[in-house]
Design a protein around this motif. Sequence first.
Motif, short mmCIF file in Angstrom:
data_model
loop_
_atom_site.label_atom_id
_atom_site.label_comp_id
_atom_site.label_asym_id
_atom_site.label_seq_id
_atom_site.Cartn_x
_atom_site.Cartn_y
_atom_site.Cartn_z
N PHE A 2 62.07 19.01 58.60
CA PHE A 2 61.65 18.39 57.36
C PHE A 2 62.68 18.63 56.28
O PHE A 2 63.31 19.69 56.23
CB PHE A 2 60.28 18.93 56.92
CG PHE A 2 59.18 18.52 57.82
CD1 PHE A 2 58.80 19.32 58.89
CD2 PHE A 2 58.53 17.31 57.64
CE1 PHE A 2 57.79 18.93 59.74
CE2 PHE A 2 57.52 16.92 58.48
CZ PHE A 2 57.15 17.72 59.54
N VAL A 6 61.65 21.39 51.33
CA VAL A 6 60.41 21.86 51.92
C VAL A 6 60.31 23.38 51.81
O VAL A 6 61.28 24.09 52.00
CB VAL A 6 60.30 21.43 53.40
CG1 VAL A 6 61.44 21.97 54.21
CG2 VAL A 6 58.97 21.85 53.99
N TRP A 28 47.81 15.06 52.76
CA TRP A 28 48.84 15.26 51.74
C TRP A 28 48.17 15.44 50.39
O TRP A 28 47.19 14.76 50.09
CB TRP A 28 49.79 14.07 51.72
CG TRP A 28 50.64 14.00 52.96
CD1 TRP A 28 50.26 13.60 54.21
CD2 TRP A 28 52.02 14.37 53.06
NE1 TRP A 28 51.32 13.70 55.08
CE2 TRP A 28 52.41 14.16 54.41
CE3 TRP A 28 52.96 14.85 52.14
CZ2 TRP A 28 53.70 14.42 54.86
CZ3 TRP A 28 54.25 15.10 52.58
CH2 TRP A 28 54.62 14.89 53.93
N ARG A 40 51.83 19.09 52.15
CA ARG A 40 51.20 18.58 53.38
C ARG A 40 50.46 19.73 54.06
O ARG A 40 50.96 20.85 54.12
CB ARG A 40 52.29 18.05 54.32
CG ARG A 40 51.80 17.53 55.67
CD ARG A 40 52.99 17.33 56.61
NE ARG A 40 53.65 18.60 56.89
CZ ARG A 40 54.94 18.72 57.15
NH1 ARG A 40 55.73 17.68 57.14
NH2 ARG A 40 55.46 19.92 57.41
N SER A 48 52.96 22.90 54.00
CA SER A 48 54.37 22.80 53.59
C SER A 48 54.41 22.11 52.24
O SER A 48 53.66 21.16 52.00
CB SER A 48 55.19 22.00 54.61
OG SER A 48 55.16 22.60 55.89
N GLU A 49 55.30 22.57 51.38
CA GLU A 49 55.43 22.00 50.03
C GLU A 49 56.80 21.34 49.88
O GLU A 49 57.79 21.82 50.45
CB GLU A 49 55.27 23.09 48.97
CG GLU A 49 53.90 23.73 48.95
CD GLU A 49 53.79 24.84 47.94
OE1 GLU A 49 52.76 24.93 47.27
OE2 GLU A 49 54.76 25.63 47.84
N PHE A 50 56.84 20.28 49.09
CA PHE A 50 58.08 19.53 48.87
C PHE A 50 58.31 19.39 47.37
O PHE A 50 57.42 18.98 46.63
CB PHE A 50 57.98 18.15 49.52
CG PHE A 50 57.68 18.19 50.99
CD1 PHE A 50 58.70 18.21 51.93
CD2 PHE A 50 56.36 18.23 51.45
CE1 PHE A 50 58.43 18.26 53.29
CE2 PHE A 50 56.08 18.28 52.80
CZ PHE A 50 57.11 18.29 53.73
N ILE A 89 56.75 9.60 48.82
CA ILE A 89 57.22 10.62 49.75
C ILE A 89 57.00 10.12 51.17
O ILE A 89 55.93 9.60 51.51
CB ILE A 89 56.54 11.98 49.51
CG1 ILE A 89 57.14 13.05 50.43
CG2 ILE A 89 55.02 11.90 49.64
CD1 ILE A 89 56.72 14.47 50.07
N GLY A 93 59.16 14.03 54.22
CA GLY A 93 59.34 14.80 53.00
C GLY A 93 60.40 14.31 52.04
O GLY A 93 60.74 15.01 51.09
#
Length: 284
Positions: A2, A6, A28, A40, A48-50, A89, A93
Amino acid sequence: EFTGGVTPGFSANGGPLGIAAGPDGNLWFTEAVNPGRVARITPAGVVSEFTGGVTPGFSANGGPLGIAAGPDGNLWFTEFGDPGRIGRITPTGMIDEFTAGLTPNSGPVEITAGPDGNLWFTEGKNPGRIGRITPTGMIDEFATGLTPDSQPNRITAGPDGNLWFTEFTDPGRIGRITPIGAIDEFSDGMTPDSGPLGIVTGCDGNLWFTESANPGRIARITPTGTIDEFTTGLTPNSAPVGIAAGPDANLWFTENANPGRIGKIGAGCVPAPGPVEAQPRFTG
């Protein structure tokens, strides 16, 4: 692998707000608190963060807010803070932001996929507008027919091929916008100053919405604009806010006031086959 900044795990005090099912089988969601993120979560609970591509620096209540799956296989989200943006997005990501055609400081709030293959969103800051963005990022805004300063809030695709939205500011209204941008407002049958917020299409072919102001109500509007309100079984002053259609042919809603509750109201439909104990019925 990703990309797009991320970060595994869930940042403390991120302020999660909007959430939507993605085309990748995950959920999401947005995190509004500075610096702002899109995240997500898998069905197994892995987060997981973006942040790469999200403009940082928004205050609490000012970052990414609403989020919805688009017709292009991506997720689209609103960025409320000044000057305001619409973000996209990908499931991998990658984030892009769009501002061309968007009035600065208009406060994009909620977003939904429309029947025309575009995304539609509300702009809550005065004077208020309804916006449309294509999957390629072209934005148009609509205000003709919309009461100024009415604070458009939640928006959903209706059963009639139009978009329907709530207008929170007193006296409160329900708005409808066609795919070509024609707006009508409805308030007959709605208690003044009732604070309409959440809205969703029910299995009965009507729109259902919450009225958050005391004492609180759940209401229904037909595609022709007839409104009915329901309170029986609802705890007074419980502040209904969000609402969603459940798989059991009921409408489920959140009650924000302490101690907090989840409520349901029957839409009068026959539920899908499954372990449902009884036929739903109106509770109002």
